[in-house]
Motif scaffolding. Structure first.
Motif, PDB file in Angstrom:
ATOM      1  N   ARG A   7       0.698  -1.381  -0.080  1.00 11.98           N
ATOM      2  CA  ARG A   7       0.007  -0.060  -0.131  1.00 11.98           C
ATOM      3  C   ARG A   7       0.832   1.424   0.011  1.00 11.98           C
ATOM      4  O   ARG A   7       0.745   2.248  -0.894  1.00 11.98           O
ATOM      5  CB  ARG A   7      -0.864  -0.017   1.354  1.00 11.98           C
ATOM      6  N   VAL A   8       1.883   1.219   0.876  1.00 12.59           N
ATOM      7  CA  VAL A   8       2.757   2.465   0.954  1.00 12.59           C
ATOM      8  C   VAL A   8       3.447   2.705  -0.343  1.00 12.59           C
ATOM      9  O   VAL A   8       3.717   3.763  -0.829  1.00 12.59           O
ATOM     10  CB  VAL A   8       3.731   2.271   2.305  1.00 12.59           C
ATOM     11  N   THR A   9       4.035   1.518  -0.878  1.00 10.28           N
ATOM     12  CA  THR A   9       4.934   1.653  -2.187  1.00 10.28           C
ATOM     13  C   THR A   9       3.892   2.283  -3.325  1.00 10.28           C
ATOM     14  O   THR A   9       4.409   3.059  -4.003  1.00 10.28           O
ATOM     15  CB  THR A   9       5.223   0.356  -2.573  1.00 10.28           C
ATOM     16  N   ILE A  10       2.931   1.619  -3.279  1.00 11.19           N
ATOM     17  CA  ILE A  10       1.845   2.178  -4.491  1.00 11.19           C
ATOM     18  C   ILE A  10       1.487   3.737  -4.344  1.00 11.19           C
ATOM     19  O   ILE A  10       1.373   4.342  -5.087  1.00 11.19           O
ATOM     20  CB  ILE A  10       0.768   1.219  -4.595  1.00 11.19           C
ATOM     21  N   GLY A  11       1.174   4.011  -3.243  1.00  9.89           N
ATOM     22  CA  GLY A  11       0.978   5.216  -2.841  1.00  9.89           C
ATOM     23  C   GLY A  11       1.950   6.203  -3.154  1.00  9.89           C
ATOM     24  O   GLY A  11       1.921   7.441  -3.755  1.00  9.89           O
ATOM     25  N   PHE A  12       3.184   5.654  -2.778  1.00  7.87           N
ATOM     26  CA  PHE A  12       4.381   6.847  -3.050  1.00  7.87           C
ATOM     27  C   PHE A  12       4.709   6.718  -4.659  1.00  7.87           C
ATOM     28  O   PHE A  12       4.897   7.995  -4.885  1.00  7.87           O
ATOM     29  CB  PHE A  12       5.669   6.077  -2.172  1.00  7.87           C
ATOM     30  N   PHE A  18       2.467   6.704  -6.930  1.00  8.36           N
ATOM     31  CA  PHE A  18       1.542   7.773  -7.586  1.00  8.36           C
ATOM     32  C   PHE A  18       2.009   9.013  -7.070  1.00  8.36           C
ATOM     33  O   PHE A  18       1.607   9.972  -8.146  1.00  8.36           O
ATOM     34  CB  PHE A  18       0.123   7.355  -7.088  1.00  8.36           C
ATOM     35  N   SER A  19       2.424   9.293  -6.014  1.00 10.40           N
ATOM     36  CA  SER A  19       2.458  10.666  -5.659  1.00 10.40           C
ATOM     37  C   SER A  19       3.846  11.080  -6.526  1.00 10.40           C
ATOM     38  O   SER A  19       3.959  12.294  -6.831  1.00 10.40           O
ATOM     39  CB  SER A  19       2.927  10.571  -3.954  1.00 10.40           C
ATOM     40  N   GLU A  20       4.879  10.307  -6.601  1.00 10.55           N
ATOM     41  CA  GLU A  20       5.905  10.839  -7.352  1.00 10.55           C
ATOM     42  C   GLU A  20       5.719  10.774  -8.713  1.00 10.55           C
ATOM     43  O   GLU A  20       6.100  11.809  -9.426  1.00 10.55           O
ATOM     44  CB  GLU A  20       7.067   9.757  -7.044  1.00 10.55           C
TER      45      GLU A  20
END
Length: 292
Positions: A241-246, A248-250
């Motif tokens: 979850r954290v990796t995917i969110g990161f 997308f943000s980047e």
């Protein structure tokens, strides 16, 4: 640790954390740079409380009363999240954080400025195998996922320095991933393990038996060795979850122009759970030892 001479391992540690340091904000709003500790009553979907609980569990094993006047060192403090938490929850303690990375030192101080605990927290740039502190000057020491950055399976430099700077009767508490033996791995596991080490600026994780033997040789008595692999599993489950969110943000802000170290960090985070499920080969341990 602080860079000395041209030690390539230390230079790689400084480079890695300087380039990836801000990315840890995606993992923890308070910049905890470790896995979490799950206990009954926790919500496994809430990551930050589990990260704070890991710090709390480590600090509790120091066996120092909250109001007791004590000098405590975080050996590899990162951005100082546990150092600040320790000061906030233990009003009698004077906390010191040691880091090899100038970027971490600067930002740890910035994050601490203005907090009620500020006067009891000091951050120092230094090498945890050759620190600037005097002999027998700390009542307690802890290291959360930092001792692994020392060289060798036994982490001799780290343990030798810990023995030098801690008072007799004081406790050292280490929370980290460990190998269980050093025998040959299958090719896929070996590949994943080497990628994790390379991209987290590690020569290798400690080997649990070698580490414990070295602790004893350096004048420590082992009080507890706890395999808490299942305790950290709920926090590890947050990695996708954290990796995917990161990402997308980047993608929205930089078009995923991350650089080698940051992409490597992502790869290591993705591979680490797969390495960790090889339970006969790896485990996450809390080790408590008292200096004789």
């Amino acid at each position: 640790m602080t860079p000395q001479g041209t030690n390539p391992l230390k230079e790689e540690i400084v480079r890695y954390y300087s380039e990836t340091g801000q990315d840890y904000g995606a993992w923890s709003r308070n910049f905890h740079m470790h896995f979490g500790f799950f206990r009954l009553g926790h919500n496994p979907f809430a990551l930050e409380p589990m990260l704070a609980e890991m710090s709390r569990q480590v600090l509790a094993r120091l066996g120092i009363a909250s109001a007791q006047s004590a000098r405590v060192l975080d050996m590899g403090c990162g951005l100082g999240a546990t150092t600040r938490q320790a000061a906030g929850e233990n009003p009698g303690w004077a906390l010191e954080g040691l880091t090899i990375v100038p970027w971490q030192l600067e930002h740890a101080r910035e994050l601490t400025n203005g907090l009620p605990c500020e006067g009891r927290v000091t951050f120092t740039q230094g090498d945890f195998t050759d620190s600037p502190f005097g002999q027998d000057c700390f009542d307690g020491l802890y290291a959360i996922e930092s001792a692994c950055h020392d060289a060798g399976y036994e982490k001799l430099g780290f343990l030798k320095e810990a023995s030098r700077i801690i008072k007799s009767g004081g406790r050292l508490v280490v929370a980290d991933g460990f190998q269980k033996g050093t025998h040959q791995m299958n090719p896929l596991l070996r590949w994943a393990f080497e990628k994790v080490c390379a991209n987290w600026a590690l020569q290798s994780f400690a080997e649990i038996h070698s580490f414990v033997r070295c602790l004893k040789q350096q004048g420590f008595e082992i009080e507890r060795i706890e395999d808490i692999s299942f305790r950290i599993a709920p926090s590890v489950a947050h990695i996708p979850r954290v990796t995917i969110g990161f990402l997308f943000s980047e993608l929205a802000t930089s078009g995923l122009r991350l650089g080698r170290a940051r992409w490597g960090h992502i790869l290591a985070c993705v591979l680490a759970p797969f390495v960790g499920v090889a339970r006969s080969r790896f485990g996450y341990f809390l080790i408590t030892a008292r200096k004789r």
